[in-house]
Write a protein that holds these residues in place. Structure first.
Motif, short mmCIF file in Angstrom:
data_model
loop_
_atom_site.label_atom_id
_atom_site.label_comp_id
_atom_site.label_asym_id
_atom_site.label_seq_id
_atom_site.Cartn_x
_atom_site.Cartn_y
_atom_site.Cartn_z
N HIS A 264 19.32 51.73 51.59
CA HIS A 264 20.46 52.52 52.02
C HIS A 264 20.56 52.59 53.55
O HIS A 264 19.57 52.45 54.26
CB HIS A 264 20.38 53.95 51.47
CG HIS A 264 20.64 54.05 50.01
ND1 HIS A 264 19.64 53.90 49.07
CD2 HIS A 264 21.79 54.28 49.31
CE1 HIS A 264 20.16 54.04 47.86
NE2 HIS A 264 21.46 54.27 47.98
N LYS A 283 26.15 58.21 53.38
CA LYS A 283 25.08 57.40 52.81
C LYS A 283 25.71 56.15 52.22
O LYS A 283 26.64 56.23 51.41
CB LYS A 283 24.35 58.20 51.73
CG LYS A 283 23.24 57.45 51.01
CD LYS A 283 22.63 58.35 49.94
CE LYS A 283 21.56 57.63 49.14
NZ LYS A 283 21.00 58.51 48.08
N HIS A 284 25.22 54.98 52.63
CA HIS A 284 25.83 53.72 52.21
C HIS A 284 24.77 52.81 51.61
O HIS A 284 23.74 52.57 52.22
CB HIS A 284 26.48 53.03 53.41
CG HIS A 284 27.08 51.69 53.11
ND1 HIS A 284 28.31 51.56 52.50
CD2 HIS A 284 26.63 50.44 53.32
CE1 HIS A 284 28.58 50.27 52.36
NE2 HIS A 284 27.58 49.57 52.84
N ARG A 285 25.03 52.31 50.40
CA ARG A 285 24.09 51.40 49.76
C ARG A 285 24.31 49.99 50.29
O ARG A 285 25.43 49.48 50.28
CB ARG A 285 24.24 51.44 48.24
CG ARG A 285 23.08 50.74 47.52
CD ARG A 285 23.06 51.02 46.03
NE ARG A 285 24.24 50.47 45.36
CZ ARG A 285 25.14 51.20 44.69
NH1 ARG A 285 24.99 52.51 44.65
NH2 ARG A 285 26.16 50.64 44.10
N SER A 289 23.54 47.34 42.85
CA SER A 289 22.53 47.56 41.81
C SER A 289 23.26 47.77 40.48
O SER A 289 24.48 47.81 40.41
CB SER A 289 21.65 48.76 42.14
OG SER A 289 22.43 49.95 42.21
N VAL A 295 29.05 53.00 46.05
CA VAL A 295 28.43 52.29 47.17
C VAL A 295 28.34 53.19 48.38
O VAL A 295 27.37 53.19 49.11
CB VAL A 295 29.23 51.01 47.49
CG1 VAL A 295 28.70 50.36 48.76
CG2 VAL A 295 29.16 50.03 46.33
#
Length: 325
Positions: A264, A283-285, A289, A295
């Motif tokens: 992240h 918060k950014h992935r 997944s 995301v």
């Protein structure tokens, strides 16, 4: 773009980013541990050697062989090509840093930065300051370049030794952030205190008392009394994982960006006047997944960390809770 793959760690491939074509490739006697480059020089670091190339034609200009054992490939090259300085560990047992002029291909000096081996080093954007941390990770120092004079000394902590994974200056060179394998990222402010402004205050009086007393104390205790603490702190939701942090201006507001091995990118607001605890904004992935989590996660309740952020963001963007990428 320079690529070193896991399948062939001894070979470096250089590509033209826009055209997507390979320009050239070089192979070395051992695995490549790190690569640094600016507009004039490209430096390849092996465990016991460094190679300096001319970025224009990739000609090998200098081979620095038999350097102290450097299994982590620790080195830094100033991005300011007019100050094309290179630093790397000067010893595998002590905290020495070798400063080398990569433009003129000449040795400059050796900086005695720490008592224990160096674990992290980083230049500011102009190549005039160098930050360093040792394997203990308790003290971070900033030196002027090229003379190697110590300018600042910050204490990250006292209770435990940590592994500093990154040091990064802000673009305006007023702040320095340090991240480690713990849950805390520290931000230090690069400013010299002016005692004359508080000459009549109780704080200034007590400061003078402690300063006088420190001359009679052991050097370790005296040093601790003169070390500045963190100006701002970020408390991550994960710990025990390597992470990399950096400071950037986004929508004219100072933000701290942290990426970690949990996949992240975290973005925090930093108050440049008050400091203190920094609030998570987004918060950014970084990779997809199989789960159904979004995301990007907007943390609207957390975005209003201080008045300056609200005012600036409202003036420069349609939504106060959004950030540009």
């Amino acid at each position: 773009m320079v690529v070193v793959s896991r399948s062939t760690p001894f070979r470096m491939n250089i590509y033209h980013f826009k055209k997507g074509t390979e320009i050239c490739n070089y192979s070395y006697s051992n695995n490549i541990l790190s690569v640094k480059l600016n507009r004039k020089r490209l430096v390849v670091c092996l465990e016991e050697a460094l190679y300096i190339h001319d970025i224009k034609d990739m000609k090998l200009l200098k081979s620095l062989r038999n350097t102290p054992s450097n299994p982590k490939g620790l080195c830094a090259l100033s991005v300011n090509h007019s100050n094309s300085y290179l630093v790397y560990p000067g010893s595998s047992t002590a905290g020495e840093i070798t400063l080398y002029d990569a433009m003129n291909l000449s040795m400059v000096t050796v900086i005695s930065a720490h008592a224990s081996p160096v674990a992290a080093i980083s230049f500011n954007a102009s190549g005039t300051h160098l930050a360093s941390a040792s394997e203990k990770g308790t003290v971070i120092r900033v030196f002027s370049i090229p003379d190697g004079v110590k300018l600042f000394e910050f204490r990250r902590g006292m209770k435990r030794y940590v592994s500093i994974s990154s040091l990064s200056f802000s673009a305006d060179e007023q702040f320095l952030c340090a991240s480690s394998n713990t849950e805390t990222v520290h931000i230090f402010k690069l400013e010299h205190h002016n005692p004359s402004k508080e000459s009549s205050s109780w704080t200034a009086y007590m400061g003078k008392v402690f300063s006088a007393a420190s001359t009679y104390l052991p050097s370790q205790v005296s040093d601790m009394m003169h070390q500045d603490r963190a100006f701002a702190i970020v408390r991550l939701s994960v710990s025990g994982q390597k992470n990399v942090s950096g400071l950037a201006m986004i929508q004219k507001v100072l933000r701290l960006l942290v990426t970690s091995l949990d996949g992240h990118l975290y973005i925090y607001n930093v108050d440049p006047q008050e400091g203190g605890d920094c609030r998570l904004v987004k918060k950014h992935r970084l990779f997809e997944s199989n789960d159904e989590d979004p995301v990007e996660t907007e943390l609207q309740d957390e975005s209003l960390s201080y008045a300056t952020t609200v005012k600036t963001t409202n003036q420069n963007s349609p939504s106060s809770s959004s950030l540009t990428g």
